[in-house]
Structures are given as C-alpha cells and as structure tokens.
Scaffold this active site. Structure first.
Site, mmCIF file in Angstrom:
data_model
loop_
_atom_site.group_PDB
_atom_site.id
_atom_site.type_symbol
_atom_site.label_atom_id
_atom_site.label_comp_id
_atom_site.label_asym_id
_atom_site.label_seq_id
_atom_site.Cartn_x
_atom_site.Cartn_y
_atom_site.Cartn_z
ATOM 1 N N GLU A 1 0.803 -1.227 0.000
ATOM 2 C CA GLU A 1 0.000 0.000 0.000
ATOM 3 C C GLU A 1 0.833 1.274 0.000
ATOM 4 O O GLU A 1 0.345 2.353 -0.305
ATOM 5 C CB GLU A 1 -0.960 0.015 1.207
ATOM 6 N N ASN B 1 7.366 -14.288 0.869
ATOM 7 C CA ASN B 1 6.327 -14.514 1.870
ATOM 8 C C ASN B 1 5.283 -15.511 1.398
ATOM 9 O O ASN B 1 4.702 -16.252 2.192
ATOM 10 C CB ASN B 1 5.648 -13.186 2.226
ATOM 11 N N ASP C 1 22.843 20.900 -30.184
ATOM 12 C CA ASP C 1 23.373 21.842 -31.158
ATOM 13 C C ASP C 1 24.727 22.334 -30.645
ATOM 14 O O ASP C 1 25.040 22.184 -29.469
ATOM 15 C CB ASP C 1 22.394 23.012 -31.325
#
Length: 904
Positions: A318, A699, A360
C-alpha cells in the site's frame, strides 16, 4: 507565394472548437472588419493601450490564464490520495474484519484491534500520499514559475516591451517573429511572409500563411487567414496583431476546459503499474489457497478466513504510490537546486536512462556570444562596405535577431569612431521591406533606400551563391563564373578550418519588384564578401563532456552549421570526431542505412530541423534513450522526437514548450548534475519496487509451507497486520536513502523483466529462513518454554496456548528482523553497513522498527494480541539465523549480479 515544406505526415484537422457566442461574435467582427473599426471596438490603436486601459480591459474581458481541465477540488484530491487499488483492498479487508471481529462476534468477544490497525494503515498511507502529492504540486508550480515565457507588447507609456504571457489583455498590440508562440487569439494587422504552425489546435502538419487584410468569405474560424490563435507558433516571417480574446475565451482555453487530456505514460509509469497489478494478482491467487489449506487442515474456517485476509494485507504494497510520489517530488526539488527544472515529473527516469545526448553546437559547446572577427571582400581583405551592408541588414530586420546579428551591430558601433562612413547609417537609410529568414533558404533580405534602393541579403555561403549571378572581383562587378565560385569556396574553407563561421553578404541595386518584395526578388545578386565569426568554446565544456562520458552518456552534435567549423570546435573541447555526416548525404539514406550510420557518427552538420528529428528517431529505434538539448525554433521537432527534450530558460517560446526539462543555465555541466539527481531518484524508487516484489514473493512460499505443515496458525491475523504496519513505516525513509556511486555511473533503463528475475532469485532466500525458524521454534524454542514438551505431547490447553504464543512471537520477531534487514541488503550490491551505508534516517527508522517489534512480546500489549515472552535461548539462534540470512542473500546477490550484470 512561398510555401513552407514539412516532411511529417499530414493529419486531418480536428473538429471546429466553438467559442462562446459573445467571443465568437468578437472574433468574426475582427476577421471581417478593417483595422480602424476593430481598434474602435477594442479601444486601442497602433500605439497600443496605456496602463489604465489595459487594466480596464483585464476587468472587462479577463486575464490571459488558461484553466487546464477542471481544477481538482480538495475533497477530490483527498479521495484520490486514499483510494487506489492497494488501499481499496485494505478498506475491503477492514470491512470484512469489522463483520467477523465485531458485528458477528459472540458477546464479550468483539475485538476491534485488527480493524483499527488496518484503518491506521490506510490513513497513514493516504495522509503521507496526500502530503507528498500536495508538496509535489506546490513544487511543480514553483518550478513552472521559474520558467519565464514572455511576448513583445506595445504599450503607450513604454513602447515595445517584453511582458509575461499572463499579463496580455484584449486590445494589446503584439509583435510576432520566428520562434514565438502566439500568446492569445488575435487579428493580424501587419504581416510579412508570416507562416504559422497550427498543429497544436488542428492537427494539420503543414504551416499555414497568415495575411493582414480583412476577409469577407465565411471561413471556419481556425481556417480564417487573418486570425492567429493561442498555442500556435510562428515558423517564419514577422507580424503585428491585436489581441481579440484571452485566456479561457481562446480556442486553446475552450479546448483545455472541455477536454481533460490524459498524458501519455512513460515506460517507467507503465512499468510501475504492471508491477502493482502483478503484486495484486499474487495476492488474489494466494488468499484463496491459504484459506482452503488452513480451513481443511485445521478445521477452523473463521480463523482461516481471518488469517487469509491478514495475508492479503501483508501482500498488499500500500505504500508504493506514496513512495513513488515522494521520490519524484524530492528528485524534482533536488534537481531544481542544480538549476534543472523538471516540467514533467515522470521524465526524471528518462533523464537517468539517457545514454546519448544530442545537442546543437552554438551556446552549448560554445559561448552564448559570437564575435565578428573579419568583414572581408571575396579576396579575403578587410572591406568596410561589407560591414556597412551587413549592419543595414541586421539592424533593419525585424525577425529573430540571432547572435550573429548582435555581433554585427556591436562591431559596427565599435568601429564608428574610427570609420566615418559607418556613422549615422540609421539616419541615412530608410527601410522599405524585408524577406524574413527561414530554414529552407537559410538567408534573409532587407530592402532599404537613401535615394538609391538596395536589396541587401546575407546568409549561408552555398545558399547565397545560388542567388548570385555576379561578384565584386578585383574592384569590378564580374559574372560569377565557376572559377570565381571555386575561388570563393576555397577562401571560405580556409576560414572554416580556423574554426570560424562564415556567412556571405550580397546586394542588388534598384530591385524591380512592384509592391511587396518576395523570395523571387532574391536573384541576380552581386556577391560582395563575407563575414567571419569566432564562436569560442566554453571553458566548462571539455570538463562537462568528460563528466558525461564517465556517466555513460555519449555526446553527438546535430547542427545546421558548417562541418569544418564544428569539427574545429569539437577538437578544442576534446570531443573525438571519427566521422561526419552532412544533411545532403543523410537525405539520400533510407532508414536502415541511417540506423547503421548514427552508431558511428559523432558530428552531423548542415542539418535541417526535420533531419535532426530523423537522426534522433534512428537512435531511438536502435534502442538508445536519447536526450536533445536545444534553444531555437529549429530544435523543436528534435526535442519532440527525443525521449527527453532539454531547453534553457532563454530559449524561444516553442523550444521551451516542447521541452521536458528546462536548464536555468545553458551549460552541459548543469545537465550532468541533473542526470545524476535523476538516477538517484530512480534508484530509490527501484529499491522499494524490487524489495516489495521479492519480499512478497518469498512470503508467499513461507505462508504456504506454514499453512500446509503447522497444526496451528503461524501468526494471528492481528499480529501479521501489526507487523506489516510497522514495516511499512520503516520504508517511508527510502526516498531519502543514499545511492552507490557505481549505480550513478551508468544510464539506467526501466526493465520489467529485471524485476521478475530479481523476485524469483532473491525472494525465496527469506523463505529459507522462515522455514528454518518454523523448525527452530517448533522443535527447540517452544519446547524449552513449555518444560521440554513437544507440541504433540501437550494435553494441557494452557500449555498448548503458551506453545503457540511463543511460536508466533518467534516468527513475529524473526520476520521483522529479516524483512527489515533485507532493505539494507537489497539497496546495494555491496556488503551493507561496511562497504555501503544507508542514510541516517533510513537506518534510524529500520532499527527503531526492529527494536519496537522485538520488545512487543514482552509487554502487556503483546500479551493482549496473543504473544508470549521469548526465552533467552531464542536470541542466539535469532542472531545465527540473521547472520546466515545475510550470508545467503550476499551469495545470491553476487550470483545475480554475475548472471544479469546488475542488482537494481
């Protein structure tokens, strides 16, 4: 009539945008009535408004600010901060938990803790994101205000002056020239070869000519030839116009209000979104599996449901939106301190990924000051007549005065004290007409008179030779033969080799045109001589090119200038020139041949604006991340074609509008610092993304093993949720982390595949020690706490509860240690704490998190959430586990780096 060529694909005009009735009526009146009648209606004149009338006009018609889409209200901004796929999942889980733990719980068993913690996670995530996005928006507004875009307005008190676009009002008299953006919707009242690109409004790629006379034919407003519109830009020519509509009343304003255009996502934004949804899909797959395994093996479906929901909380990253927003906002502010302004925050990653910088030559490698060294006849001898004619051309032209025009005027003013014929030229001559510069002809002309009418033209040598039929040779006007042309080119070539830029000057007496002059009159001219300019390199350029090279960024020069001059400058600044490609050669190449050539060539000379864009497209097609740095109207197409367009605060309007990044100093060293800051920002975002992805993947295995083989829940839902909350808080310092110098040394491209590989390789390492911790707790530590009894030997419910509480406390503490230390392990390929140290803030937060989680089982709060104090025997085993975990991760990191070349 001269037409402007354009190589882009022509697109169909968009549907006509409708003005409000009152504004439409005003615009139609402006288009169809004479200038004097329009002046009467708008209470203005050729001398413009005075300040009092300007203020009155502002009160009557409004200011010149455009509302870009609907302004997001505070409630909407708060909602956006709190509602995203991750927090939506948490809110859903909080609602489910409220039903299971409170509403449907037995009397006296209601437990609001899980709901409180989940809600706290949502609130913290939302508040942090809201604060960071607000700071980001405020920072972006401040940075935008640092970019000054002005327009030339004539006011009665001050005459012509540059004022900010927002201060323009209806009735103002505006002066336009090549490179300007049209500041408001206006009626053209004077024009000379005015061509305007309206692609921003209509999608039409070809520039359209604008005229100054009133029209009677009924045109669609965007096709009306004497009206120019806000947001369009002048390609060539000059004009004067009177403002008829400003701000939200313009066509551009109506479009901005009615259409909320969604910006195109960068590869980085797409990558973050893909990772986010990958993690959500992981979670959605895992939760049902965990639910069914625990439900069937343990028989307690309500508890299995709560555990599955807790797993969903643990697998939901989150904090990802907040971390990304914080990193970008912090990066933009850090880059602003290095005088680099980010217009689009998401382009920060492209800056860090850039491996080729195209630029340039003028003002980038060289100083923003050109010196006129010589004014020569065609024999290479000093000639005052050449300087006098060049001065008249530069002084009387009303287009965009470039550095050479300024140098010519300054040189003439310096010589006036010594040379009588240079004095009072502006009083002796009267301007009749001019033919503005454009990038097709590469020359410009003015027509002046002092009794004798003369057309004076200056421009690039080759283009000037093409319009000359005669030359002043040995004091006489002779036909321009091939031999004389060759003689001239050899003289010019000698000057070029000395690093000087050369332009030619020609004249024609009594040009025969009746009325307005045009390009057709630039013929049968007499070549007088040439001007040689020195464009000295900046002192910082050589060091900057070296620093860019050390940072993995190659520099390529894309210039419309002479190849020999460019090569001379490149040699002076230490830029190797192996091969040169001229615009004429490039024009003959197909895309495949050009794709091969751009890899070998360092200098591209005599390029048109479209050829610059084509070179950049070829480099991008070869897999490079290309930046283009420029400040002129001829650079806009190249900037749009690049991955990141870079301009400077002093650039023409259209160049600043096309750029993603604005430098407050036109210096490559400033850009190099910006690149490093961009890489730092990207590194810290990538740390969290890879860390979260790998941690969640690991996990997943740990939870599956625990669910399948343990006779009880490895951790209670409330414990898992609390663990996740404290871990998330430690991650909030990642945007302020240090970054290894080695990471900053090379460009970094976004790669979703590298995240997948990282997740698969590094993720399971934590699972290994989660599983060993299960075994340690189940067979050694918990029996010690329970008087030596194994789980299957326990019959006393109190003792069994103690066994489970100690087990859960052990995994609770071990998970926090490994999950937090992995931040330090993954943030660098080096040995953490020894070879590479995290920032003080990240170190403080992570170790505070570890300390808090370790103490919780020994507190009454720990007892309340089902944890028990751990025996002292646990901690030596924990330290051994952590040491082995660090060793294993270090080994896998090195294998990963050896296999894939980099860790992050």
């Amino acid at each position: 009539m001269r037409k402007v060529k354009n190589n882009s694909v022509e697109t169909k005009p968009c549907t006509e945008i409708v003005y409000r009735d009152e504004v439409r009526s005003r615009m139609k009146f402006a288009a169809t009535n004479k200038t004097e009648e329009l002046f009467d209606k708008l209470k203005t004149g050729f001398e413009g408004l005075n300040e009092a009338l300007a203020e009155e006009s502002r009160n009557q018609y409004g200011d010149n600010n455009v509302t870009h889409g609907k302004k997001i209200s505070l409630p909407k901004r708060i909602t956006n901060a709190f509602i995203n796929p991750f927090t939506a999942i948490l809110i859903g889980l909080a609602i489910v938990s409220a039903f299971t733990d409170i509403i449907l719980a037995e009397a006296g068993e209601a437990d609001p803790i899980a709901v409180i913690i989940i809600t706290t996670m949502v609130i913290i995530s939302g508040i942090l994101r809201f604060i960071q996005e607000s700071r980001s928006n405020i920072a972006a507004e401040k940075l935008t205000k640092m970019i000054k875009t002005t327009t030339n307005v004539r006011r009665q008190e001050t005459g012509n002056q540059e004022i900010p676009l927002k201060d323009v009002v209806v009735g103002d008299i505006i002066r336009l020239s090549a490179g300007d953006m049209v500041p408001a919707d206006m009626r053209i009242i004077q024009a000379k070869d005015l061509f305007v690109s309206q692609s921003a409004l209509t999608g039409e790629s070809t520039a359209v000519e604008k005229i100054a006379t009133a029209i009677q034919t009924d045109y669609a407003l965007t096709e009306t030839p004497n009206l120019a519109f806000m947001g369009t830009n002048v390609i060539s020519g000059t004009a004067t116009g009177v403002v008829v509509a400003t701000g939200d009343d313009t066509i551009f304003g109506e479009m901005a209000k009615s259409v909320n255009v969604k910006p195109v996502q960068t590869s980085f934004e797409k990558g973050v979104n893909s990772v986010s949804w990958l993690l959500i899909r992981f979670m959605l797959v895992m939760v049902p599996i965990v639910l069914f395994i625990n439900g069937f093996t343990k028989g307690d479906w309500p508890e299995a449901t709560l555990f599955a929901l807790s797993v969903a909380v643990g697998l939901t990253p989150e904090m990802l939106p907040m971390i990304v927003t914080t990193c970008l906002a912090k990066g933009a502010m850090a880059m602003s301190r290095e005088k680099t302004i980010i217009k689009n925050l998401s382009s920060i990653q492209n800056i860090g990924a850039m491996d080729i910088l195209c630029t340039d030559k003028t003002g980038t490698l060289t100083q923003d000051k050109v010196i006129l060294l010589y004014h020569l006849n065609i024999h290479g001898q000093e000639d005052t007549r050449v300087l006098r004619h060049a001065f008249l051309n530069s002084y009387y032209q009303t287009g965009l005065k470039n550095l050479m025009d300024i140098a010519i005027i300054q040189k003439t003013q310096e010589e006036q004290d010594n040379i009588t014929e240079l004095r009072g030229l502006t009083n002796k001559f009267t301007k009749i007409d001019e033919i503005p510069f454009d990038f097709e002809r590469r020359r410009m002309s003015v027509v002046v008179t002092n009794g004798k009418t003369q057309m004076i033209t200056k421009g690039a040598v080759e283009e000037m030779l093409s319009v000359c039929s005669f030359a002043e040779y040995d004091g006489k006007v002779e036909p321009l033969t091939d031999n004389i042309k060759q003689y001239i080119l050899e003289k010019v070539d000698d000057l070029n080799k000395d690093g000087m830029r050369v332009i030619a000057v020609a004249q024609k007496s009594n040009p025969s045109s009746v009325g307005a002059f045009s390009v057709a009159d630039e013929s049968n001219m007499v070549l007088m001589g040439y001007l040689a300019f020195l464009d000295p390199p900046k002192e910082s350029t050589a060091a900057a090119i070296k620093a860019l090279k050390e940072s993995g960024v190659s520099v390529k020069i894309l210039t419309g200038d002479n190849d020999k001059v460019t090569c001379c400058v490149c040699r002076q600044v230490g830029l190797p020139v192996d091969q040169i490609l001229l615009g004429s050669d490039l024009e003959e190449m197909d895309d495949e041949a050009l794709g091969k050539a751009v890899e070998k060539v360092t200098v591209f000379a005599k390029l048109s604006p479209q050829q610059k864009a084509r070179v950049i497209t070829a480099l991008r097609n070869n897999g490079h991340r290309v930046g283009y740095m420029g400040d002129g109207i001829n650079d806009a197409a190249a900037m749009k074609a690049s991955d990141v367009g870079i301009s400077v605060d002093t650039a023409v309007d259209i160049a600043k509008e096309s750029a993603d990044v604005i430098l407050l100093e036109k210096d490559l060293m400033v850009l190099e610092k910006g690149i490093i800051e961009g890489r730092k920002t990207y590194a810290n975002m990538l740390k969290y993304i890879k860390m979260t992805a790998s941690s969640n993947f690991g996990n997943m295995f740990s939870v599956l093993v625990a669910s399948a083989f343990l006779p009880f829940m490895p951790m209670l839902p409330i414990q898992l949720i609390l663990l996740n909350l404290i871990y998330d808080l430690t991650c909030t310092a990642i945007p302020w982390d240090n970054v290894d110098k080695e990471f900053l040394a090379v460009p970094r491209k976004w790669s979703s595949s590298s995240i997948g590989k990282f997740m698969i390789w590094i993720g399971p390492t934590s699972s290994v020690f989660d599983i060993t911790t299960y075994a340690l707790m189940f067979f050694i530590i918990c029996p010690v706490a329970c008087g030596g009894l194994l789980f299957h030997q326990i019959t006393d419910p109190t003792m069994m509860a103690l066994f489970i509480a100690v087990f859960q406390a052990g995994w609770f503490v071990e998970s926090m240690w490994t999950q937090t230390l992995v931040i330090h392990m993954i943030r660098t390929p080096k040995i953490p704490f020894i070879q590479s140290r995290a920032s003080a803030l990240l170190t403080l937060l992570t170790f505070t998190g570890i300390a808090v989680l370790t103490v919780i089982p020994f507190t009454s709060f720990g007892t309340y959430i089902g944890l028990a104090p751990l025996p002292t025997e646990f901690f030596p085993w924990l330290l051994l586990t952590i040491l082995l975990y660090i060793v294993l991760v270090t080994v896998f990191k090195r294998i990963f780096v050896r296999k894939y070349g980099e860790l992050l």
